[in-house]
Design a protein around this motif. Structure first.
Motif, short mmCIF file in Angstrom:
data_model
loop_
_atom_site.label_atom_id
_atom_site.label_comp_id
_atom_site.label_asym_id
_atom_site.label_seq_id
_atom_site.Cartn_x
_atom_site.Cartn_y
_atom_site.Cartn_z
N ASN A 43 0.85 -1.18 0.00
CA ASN A 43 0.00 0.00 0.00
C ASN A 43 0.89 1.23 0.00
O ASN A 43 1.85 1.31 0.77
N THR A 44 0.59 2.20 -0.86
CA THR A 44 1.48 3.36 -1.04
C THR A 44 1.49 4.30 0.16
O THR A 44 2.38 5.14 0.28
N THR A 45 0.51 4.20 1.04
CA THR A 45 0.49 5.07 2.22
C THR A 45 0.75 4.32 3.53
O THR A 45 1.37 4.86 4.44
N LYS A 46 0.33 3.06 3.61
CA LYS A 46 0.47 2.29 4.85
C LYS A 46 1.64 1.31 4.82
O LYS A 46 2.01 0.76 5.86
N GLY A 47 2.21 1.09 3.63
CA GLY A 47 3.30 0.13 3.52
C GLY A 47 2.80 -1.23 3.06
O GLY A 47 1.61 -1.45 2.81
#
Length: 295
Positions: free
Chosen positions: A224-228
């Protein structure tokens, strides 16, 4: 003197003379060295758990790859979230954490060689994590790909004797191919209920390794690009919540559970990639239970 494939004496008693190997044609083997090699015993022979009572927990090295020189590889947005979460988590477990960002392969090899040549006598274990792109059998440095064996082979017992008999842990966040796992739905049916010894001994040079991959061979690994990445999110959660409670294989079983059950890709604009699943893959050569007891 018996042949190399015969049983060898253990505790003064010869094992079966009928032991053999799945050798290469003509009886050849790839390793012809039988030289005696000795390292300090860190744990009693039949201890059920690794000795985690050294002065230090050990080194934790994170190779974090975000940008690449290879035109076909996109930047890995979100990897810095993974890196910072992992750094924080490992520090809570009392590791000495060092992060390396976007290294080329020659630099990686130099860091690894220096680490293997260091004195780990007062360390419980070693941990290395690689966050990068990958494909079946390979992981990418900033400038080229390489096999993971090129990293962990530096820490086999003959090459790094101060880690002999100690856990060597590798956590790999990378794809291992381009296959997708669409998963399967499980539904409840009507029939379901609701309801020591301290004498010297020899070990294989590849003993005491654990390699945890974010996905199984041949498959995508999701991030995920925001959560990893899914795998690193779950690994950090389990280590933070239960890292000093359960042994590492129990922890990793629950990491697999979290990834398998709690995550599903959300790409409605790309139906082929939408609602896909993932399962981590654990390869273990550990010979005892590993627990991160409080120091």
């Amino acid at each position: 003197m018996g042949s190399p494939i015969e049983g060898t004496p253990i505790d003064g008693k010869a094992e079966s003379k009928n032991d053999t190997t799945d050798a290469l044609p003509g009886g050849m083997t790839r390793n012809h060295s039988n030289a005696a090699r000795v390292a300090r015993m860190p744990t009693d022979r039949y201890a059920s758990e690794y000795n985690m009572r050294h002065n230090k927990r050990g080194m934790a090295i994170v190779f974090n790859h975000e940008h690449f020189d290879i035109p076909t590889l996109k930047s890995r947005t979100g990897t810095n979230v993974d890196c910072e979460n992992l750094r924080h988590t490992l520090e809570t477990l009392q590791f000495d954490v060092v992060v390396h960002k976007d290294l080329r392969l020659t630099d990686i090899h130099q860091k690894i060689e220096n680490l293997a040549n260091a004195d780990h006598s007062e360390h419980d274990c070693l941990l290395i994590s690689i966050l990068s792109h990958g494909e079946l059998g390979y992981i990418y440095a900033k400038d080229t790909h390489y096999k993971l064996e090129n990293i962990w082979s530096f820490f086999t017992a003959p090459r790094c004797p101060t880690l002999a008999g100690k856990p060597k842990l590798f956590f790999i966040q990378a794809c291992q191919g381009d296959r997708l796992d669409g998963g399967i739905t499980l539904s409840r049916t009507e029939t379901d209920s609701s309801d020591s010894q301290s004498m010297a001994y020899k070990i294989p040079i590849h003993a005491d390794f654990l390699i945890a991959y974010s996905t199984i061979p041949g498959y995508y690994s999701w991030r995920n690009t925001t959560k990893g990445s899914w795998f690193m999110q779950c690994l950090c959660q389990e280590l933070e919540q239960n890292g000093k409670k359960y042994d590492i294989l129990t922890l990793l079983t629950f990491v697999c559970q979290r990834v398998a059950i709690d995550f599903e890709s959300n790409t409605p604009d790309n139906p082929i990639m939408h609602q896909q699943k993932q399962i981590p893959c654990i390869t273990t050569m550990l010979t005892r239970l590993l627990r991160f007891h409080e120091k």
